[in-house]
Design a protein around this motif. Structure first.
Motif, PDB file in Angstrom:
ATOM      1  N   THR A 121      76.467  82.814 -30.108  1.00  0.00           N
ATOM      2  CA  THR A 121      76.821  81.741 -31.053  1.00  0.00           C
ATOM      3  C   THR A 121      75.684  80.743 -31.023  1.00  0.00           C
ATOM      4  O   THR A 121      74.765  80.846 -30.198  1.00  0.00           O
ATOM      5  N   TRP A 122      75.738  79.765 -31.925  1.00  0.00           N
ATOM      6  CA  TRP A 122      74.760  78.681 -31.840  1.00  0.00           C
ATOM      7  C   TRP A 122      75.025  77.890 -30.555  1.00  0.00           C
ATOM      8  O   TRP A 122      76.168  77.777 -30.118  1.00  0.00           O
ATOM      9  N   VAL A 123      73.953  77.368 -29.945  1.00  0.00           N
ATOM     10  CA  VAL A 123      74.061  76.721 -28.624  1.00  0.00           C
ATOM     11  C   VAL A 123      75.122  75.618 -28.575  1.00  0.00           C
ATOM     12  O   VAL A 123      75.728  75.384 -27.529  1.00  0.00           O
ATOM     13  N   ALA A 124      75.357  74.962 -29.725  1.00  0.00           N
ATOM     14  CA  ALA A 124      76.278  73.819 -29.720  1.00  0.00           C
ATOM     15  C   ALA A 124      77.689  74.204 -29.295  1.00  0.00           C
ATOM     16  O   ALA A 124      78.389  73.397 -28.672  1.00  0.00           O
ATOM     17  N   SER A 125      78.127  75.434 -29.613  1.00  0.00           N
ATOM     18  CA  SER A 125      79.499  75.822 -29.251  1.00  0.00           C
ATOM     19  C   SER A 125      79.714  75.650 -27.748  1.00  0.00           C
ATOM     20  O   SER A 125      80.791  75.247 -27.306  1.00  0.00           O
ATOM     21  N   ALA A 126      78.695  75.964 -26.965  1.00  0.00           N
ATOM     22  CA  ALA A 126      78.816  75.856 -25.505  1.00  0.00           C
ATOM     23  C   ALA A 126      78.329  74.500 -24.984  1.00  0.00           C
ATOM     24  O   ALA A 126      78.930  73.927 -24.073  1.00  0.00           O
ATOM     25  N   GLY A 133      72.132  74.063 -43.637  1.00  0.00           N
ATOM     26  CA  GLY A 133      72.201  75.479 -44.003  1.00  0.00           C
ATOM     27  C   GLY A 133      73.609  75.977 -44.276  1.00  0.00           C
ATOM     28  O   GLY A 133      73.787  77.107 -44.730  1.00  0.00           O
ATOM     29  N   LYS A 134      74.625  75.161 -43.974  1.00  0.00           N
ATOM     30  CA  LYS A 134      76.003  75.649 -44.074  1.00  0.00           C
ATOM     31  C   LYS A 134      76.447  75.759 -45.537  1.00  0.00           C
ATOM     32  O   LYS A 134      75.862  75.144 -46.414  1.00  0.00           O
ATOM     33  N   THR A 135      77.530  76.522 -45.756  1.00  0.00           N
ATOM     34  CA  THR A 135      77.945  76.780 -47.135  1.00  0.00           C
ATOM     35  C   THR A 135      78.625  75.565 -47.772  1.00  0.00           C
ATOM     36  O   THR A 135      78.820  75.527 -48.976  1.00  0.00           O
ATOM     37  N   PHE A 167      84.242  72.330 -38.256  1.00  0.00           N
ATOM     38  CA  PHE A 167      83.287  72.830 -39.258  1.00  0.00           C
ATOM     39  C   PHE A 167      82.014  71.980 -39.199  1.00  0.00           C
ATOM     40  O   PHE A 167      82.083  70.777 -38.942  1.00  0.00           O
ATOM     41  N   SER A 168      80.896  72.623 -39.476  1.00  0.00           N
ATOM     42  CA  SER A 168      79.616  71.903 -39.560  1.00  0.00           C
ATOM     43  C   SER A 168      79.201  71.812 -41.016  1.00  0.00           C
ATOM     44  O   SER A 168      79.321  72.790 -41.760  1.00  0.00           O
ATOM     45  N   ALA A 169      78.684  70.652 -41.406  1.00  0.00           N
ATOM     46  CA  ALA A 169      78.173  70.491 -42.780  1.00  0.00           C
ATOM     47  C   ALA A 169      76.667  70.252 -42.742  1.00  0.00           C
ATOM     48  O   ALA A 169      76.109  69.513 -43.552  1.00  0.00           O
ATOM     49  N   ASP A 206      80.399  63.094 -38.156  1.00  0.00           N
ATOM     50  CA  ASP A 206      78.984  63.101 -38.565  1.00  0.00           C
ATOM     51  C   ASP A 206      78.268  64.442 -38.353  1.00  0.00           C
ATOM     52  O   ASP A 206      77.207  64.660 -38.933  1.00  0.00           O
ATOM     53  N   HIS A 207      78.768  65.294 -37.501  1.00  0.00           N
ATOM     54  CA  HIS A 207      78.152  66.609 -37.267  1.00  0.00           C
ATOM     55  C   HIS A 207      79.242  67.610 -36.872  1.00  0.00           C
ATOM     56  O   HIS A 207      80.302  67.213 -36.374  1.00  0.00           O
ATOM     57  N   GLY A 208      78.915  68.892 -36.988  1.00  0.00           N
ATOM     58  CA  GLY A 208      79.839  69.908 -36.491  1.00  0.00           C
ATOM     59  C   GLY A 208      80.028  69.771 -34.990  1.00  0.00           C
ATOM     60  O   GLY A 208      81.141  69.939 -34.466  1.00  0.00           O
ATOM     61  N   SER A 209      78.951  69.455 -34.279  1.00  0.00           N
ATOM     62  CA  SER A 209      79.056  69.262 -32.823  1.00  0.00           C
ATOM     63  C   SER A 209      80.041  68.142 -32.517  1.00  0.00           C
ATOM     64  O   SER A 209      80.817  68.224 -31.560  1.00  0.00           O
ATOM     65  N   SER A 210      80.020  67.087 -33.336  1.00  0.00           N
ATOM     66  CA  SER A 210      80.947  65.960 -33.119  1.00  0.00           C
ATOM     67  C   SER A 210      82.385  66.393 -33.375  1.00  0.00           C
ATOM     68  O   SER A 210      83.307  65.899 -32.718  1.00  0.00           O
ATOM     69  N   GLU A 266      89.011  76.621 -32.687  1.00  0.00           N
ATOM     70  CA  GLU A 266      88.251  77.464 -33.621  1.00  0.00           C
ATOM     71  C   GLU A 266      86.969  76.755 -34.027  1.00  0.00           C
ATOM     72  O   GLU A 266      87.009  75.680 -34.644  1.00  0.00           O
ATOM     73  N   ASP A 267      85.848  77.348 -33.687  1.00  0.00           N
ATOM     74  CA  ASP A 267      84.578  76.868 -34.223  1.00  0.00           C
ATOM     75  C   ASP A 267      84.376  77.642 -35.526  1.00  0.00           C
ATOM     76  O   ASP A 267      83.984  78.811 -35.520  1.00  0.00           O
ATOM     77  N   ALA A 268      84.694  76.964 -36.624  1.00  0.00           N
ATOM     78  CA  ALA A 268      84.663  77.613 -37.947  1.00  0.00           C
ATOM     79  C   ALA A 268      83.473  77.100 -38.763  1.00  0.00           C
ATOM     80  O   ALA A 268      83.495  77.139 -39.991  1.00  0.00           O
ATOM     81  N   ALA A 269      82.428  76.656 -38.043  1.00  0.00           N
ATOM     82  CA  ALA A 269      81.239  76.082 -38.700  1.00  0.00           C
ATOM     83  C   ALA A 269      80.687  76.999 -39.782  1.00  0.00           C
ATOM     84  O   ALA A 269      80.139  76.545 -40.777  1.00  0.00           O
ATOM     85  N   GLN A 270      80.870  78.317 -39.574  1.00  0.00           N
ATOM     86  CA  GLN A 270      80.250  79.293 -40.472  1.00  0.00           C
ATOM     87  C   GLN A 270      81.290  79.985 -41.354  1.00  0.00           C
ATOM     88  O   GLN A 270      80.965  80.979 -41.997  1.00  0.00           O
ATOM     89  N   ALA A 271      82.522  79.500 -41.344  1.00  0.00           N
ATOM     90  CA  ALA A 271      83.603  80.304 -41.945  1.00  0.00           C
ATOM     91  C   ALA A 271      84.428  79.549 -42.987  1.00  0.00           C
ATOM     92  O   ALA A 271      85.626  79.778 -43.121  1.00  0.00           O
TER      93      ALA A 271
HETATM   94  C1  LIG Z   1      78.794  78.224 -34.884  1.00  0.00           C
HETATM   95  C2  LIG Z   1      78.305  76.812 -34.881  1.00  0.00           C
HETATM   96  N1  LIG Z   1      78.906  75.906 -34.089  1.00  0.00           N
HETATM   97  C3  LIG Z   1      78.530  74.627 -34.050  1.00  0.00           C
HETATM   98  C4  LIG Z   1      77.488  74.167 -34.833  1.00  0.00           C
HETATM   99  C5  LIG Z   1      77.066  72.745 -34.701  1.00  0.00           C
HETATM  100  O1  LIG Z   1      77.116  72.024 -35.901  1.00  0.00           O
HETATM  101  P1  LIG Z   1      76.121  70.808 -36.151  1.00  0.00           P
HETATM  102  O2  LIG Z   1      74.735  71.347 -36.167  1.00  0.00           O
HETATM  103  O3  LIG Z   1      76.555  70.266 -37.479  1.00  0.00           O
HETATM  104  O4  LIG Z   1      76.320  69.843 -35.063  1.00  0.00           O
HETATM  105  C6  LIG Z   1      76.840  75.059 -35.684  1.00  0.00           C
HETATM  106  C7  LIG Z   1      75.728  74.601 -36.527  1.00  0.00           C
HETATM  107  O5  LIG Z   1      74.673  75.137 -36.619  1.00  0.00           O
HETATM  108  C8  LIG Z   1      77.237  76.426 -35.701  1.00  0.00           C
HETATM  109  O6  LIG Z   1      76.645  77.317 -36.496  1.00  0.00           O
END
Ligand SMILES: Cc1ncc(COP(=O)(O)O)c(C=O)c1O
Length: 424
Positions: free
Chosen positions: A101-106, A201-203, A196-198, A74-78, A172-177
């Motif tokens: 990085t975006w806070v979610a990675s950590a 704003g993602k591509t 990956f995050s969908a 359901d989310h990139g964080s998930s 690999e956090d490839a949310a942006q790649a």
């Molecule tokens: C690098 C990176 N990691 C993780 C996330 C988390 O993805 P999501 O917001 O879909 O949970 C994002 C999203 O913004 C992101 O850019």
């Protein structure tokens, strides 16, 4: 010098529209309507006689990345949490994460109970610095997370070598790649799993959504159950009108299922992604050449092995003293005013980010090991220096006409020429 910056009340360089995002394709609405008119809006719904759209999405996306399997969520964080749980990361373990990085990675690492260890980034790519990773390894380290940030990939050769040598998992956090490659291999396919995050704003987007990819059969199996409250697609016969998921008691999971509407949106977007990526890359190449020529702006320098770049943001750095010594934040404000599109600076590094402090997790602040989660104990000088001099253009700006790209060049030129009008 004649002329006035738009910020100071002058006429802007560009007053037309910009490509919107997200974008609908010719079949998007029809595909979503098909789901809405059907009887299965989620994989937890009943078997209707044909596989869920999510199954097709998983197949297509794994193929796109070059991994064996994909588990949509359901989310990139998930995707990150599912993968970390499936890897067996546990409280007290240490996971090395880049500080930019975006806070979610950590924050997802902290949510598993493991300690996010923040390390600095490589100034050429803004991605995790392998030397900093090596220096941060302790007996408690179990994994390293590479984040492919903005438009560049982390040094996957160096990180894979470290992971192999030190027996660590590589995430690999490839949310942006989406669509980036390393010696031809897709971002997300080079570690134990890719996430990956969908998000909007993602591509590739369904508003919200996420995708985990892996080529490890055990990890895939556990991930499918972790994201499904312990359920997975039955291996036995299906019956119309009954759930297709079977209940197993092998892992403790949570519901992180993607909906069928989201899956339909992602399948649809995936078909248009390669062409959009090519359009972004072509515009970025023009910008690198034109903006890099003046000597006051420094494009990102990807590793040679990053043989195809995917642009989530186009990033360019101000050299010291450029633009009358004004900050990147000020130049971003001026660019936004000239272009009518929000141009901004990178994330604040995580040792000083207002949204990141795992000690705010319930019960953690009172523990005697809480100090290990204190983001301020990590030093990230390169991340701070680079974030303060970097300007980011969100990817829809790269999806327009040559006129849009030229407007970006003209806006930088105008601000360079009239830099004295920039607020101090
Ligand atoms: C690098 C990176 N990691 C993780 C996330 C988390 O993805 P999501 O917001 O879909 O949970 C994002 C999203 O913004 C992101 O850019």
């Amino acid at each position: 010098m004649t002329g006035r910056l738009a910020l100071a009340g002058g006429a802007p360089v560009w007053s037309g529209d910009w490509p919107g995002w997200p974008q609908l394709g010719p079949h998007t609405a029809e595909r979503v309507a098909q789901v809405l008119n059907g009887e299965r809006w989620a994989i937890s719904g009943h078997w209707t006689g044909r596989p869920a759209i999510e199954v097709e999405l998983a197949e297509r996306f794994a193929e796109f990345v070059g991994a064996r399997w994909c588990v949509p969520v359901d989310h990139g964080s998930s995707a990150l949490i599912t993968g970390l749980h499936a890897l067996g990361i546990k409280p007290g373990d240490e996971v090395i994460v880049p500080g930019l990085t975006w806070v979610a990675s950590a924050s997802v690492v902290a949510r598993t109970g493991a300690i996010p260890v923040l390390v600095d980034v490589d100034p050429d790519t803004l991605c995790i610095d392998p030397q900093a990773v090596e220096a941060a390894i302790t007996p408690a380290t179990v994994a390293v997370m590479a984040v492919h940030l903005y438009s560049a990939m982390a040094d996957m050769d160096a990180l894979r070598a470290i992971a192999r040598r030190r027996s660590l998992a590589l995430v690999e956090d490839a949310a942006q790649a989406y669509g980036s490659t390393w010696n031809g291999a897709g971002a997300g396919s080079l570690g134990d799993f890719g996430a990956f995050s969908a998000q909007q704003g993602k591509t590739l987007t369904a508003g919200e959504g996420g995708l985990l990819v892996t080529s490890d059969p055990g990890l895939r199996e556990r991930a499918e159950m972790v994201r499904g409250d312990g359920r997975r697609y039955t291996l036995g016969p299906r019956e119309v009108g009954r759930p297709e998921l079977e209940e197993l008691s092998l892992v403790q999971g949570w519901n992180m299922h993607i909906s069928e509407v989201q899956s339909a949106l992602l399948l649809d977007g995936l078909e248009r992604l390669p062409e959009q990526n090519a359009c972004r890359a072509a515009a970025a190449e023009v910008l690198d050449k034109a903006l890099g020529a003046e000597g006051d702006l420094e494009p990102i320098k990807p590793y040679a092995a990053n043989d195809r770049r995917a642009y989530y943001h186009y990033a360019i750095r101000l050299r010291p003293g450029a633009f009358a010594g004004r900050s990147a934040a000020t130049v971003c404000r001026a660019l936004s005013a000239e272009l009518g599109f929000w141009v901004h600076t990178p994330y604040r590094p995580l040792n000083g980010h207002p949204l990141y402090d795992p000690r705010r997790l319930p019960g953690l602040a009172d523990q005697d090991f809480a100090w290990k989660f204190d983001p301020a104990r990590f030093e990230l000088p390169v991340a701070h220096r680079e974030a303060e001099r970097t300007v980011l253009l969100h990817h829809p700006m790269l999806l327009g006409s040559p006129g849009h790209t030229q407007a970006v060049v003209d806006a930088f030129d105008k601000i360079r020429r009239l830099a004295d009008q920039l607020p101090a």
